[in-house]
Enzyme design. Structure first.
Site: not given
Ligand SMILES: [Zn+2]
Length: 243
Positions: A56, A203
């Site tokens: 992400d 992430h």
């Molecule tokens: Zn996010």
């Protein structure tokens, strides 16, 4: 006699039909939480040794490329939920993700908290991000992940009106790498909880000088490969489950 055979035959057919319905419902609930809002994907089938790696908040000018190198090395496909503003800033990385066979999903333009803004704002950020991505890849993303996993009716309306699918992650697979834990912590969190069909949340954009996610992946990916897992994109995971 004929009557008896007919009775048993009908019963047999009824049992077959019931079994089919029950098993079908079972597989449906393994990929989605059944609610009034349609499909929200949280994991794939527990029957298959597949894992979906998801990243992400990127693309990040340094870490995303490093992650792509690792994925390449192990021939692993992943899904990137990107922010429109970073896709706009680093189009070459989006292009590389697409050309190397990874999937790209929409994660809003500026990482808004969808619970705190209007439906119009969500729609605006959704569309803007779709446009940025499709201008680079010539392809409209079909997946949406709301920042913070925030789900409410506004988000669901926007995503459904645009024929997209909401993707979250497996309850046991939040690496919490955004808080910059030590490499081994990320590795252990992921590996000790792994189950077939998991969607793992990582992430690629982190606000640190050194991303521990990149180092952790160098241990996680080969280990999962050794254990016989295949890495698939979210769309592949959904197709495998609904086949
Ligand atoms: Zn996010």
């Amino acid at each position: 006699m004929k009557n008896k055979i007919f009775k048993y035959l009908s019963l047999f057919i009824l049992i077959i039909i019931c079994t089919f319905i029950v098993s079908h419902e079972y597989f449906k609930t393994t990929i989605s939480i059944s609610n009034n809002y349609g499909m929200v994907v949280k994991n794939g089938s527990k029957e298959k040794k597949v894992i979906a790696l998801t990243f992400d908040d990127g693309p990040h000018p340094k870490y995303t490329s490093e992650i792509l190198d690792i994925l390449n090395e192990y021939d692993a496909k992943a899904t990137f939920f990107v922010l429109g503003k970073f896709a706009e800033a680093y189009p070459d990385i989006i292009k590389r993700q697409w050309e190397e066979g990874h999937e790209i999903g929409n994660h809003t333009y500026s990482h808004i908290n969808t619970k705190k803004v209007s439906k119009d704002k969500i729609q605006e950020e959704y569309i803007k991000t779709q446009e940025v991505i499709s201008s680079i890849t010539n392809n409209n993303p079909k997946l949406f992940r709301p920042p913070y996993g925030s789900l409410d009716e506004k988000v669901i309306d926007v995503v459904e009106n645009n024929n997209s699918v909401i993707v979250l992650w497996s309850y046991n697979q939040d690496s919490k790498d955004w808080s910059n834990p030590e490499v081994n912590k990320i590795v252990n969190t992921t590996l000790s909880n792994i189950e077939n069909g998991d969607i793992i949340l990582f992430h690629d954009y982190v606000y640190y000088d050194e991303s521990h996610t990149v180092e952790a992946l160098k241990k996680i990916i080969p280990e999962l490969k050794n254990r016989g897992y295949e890495f698939v994109t979210i769309s592949e995971l959904i197709n495998l489950t609904t086949d």
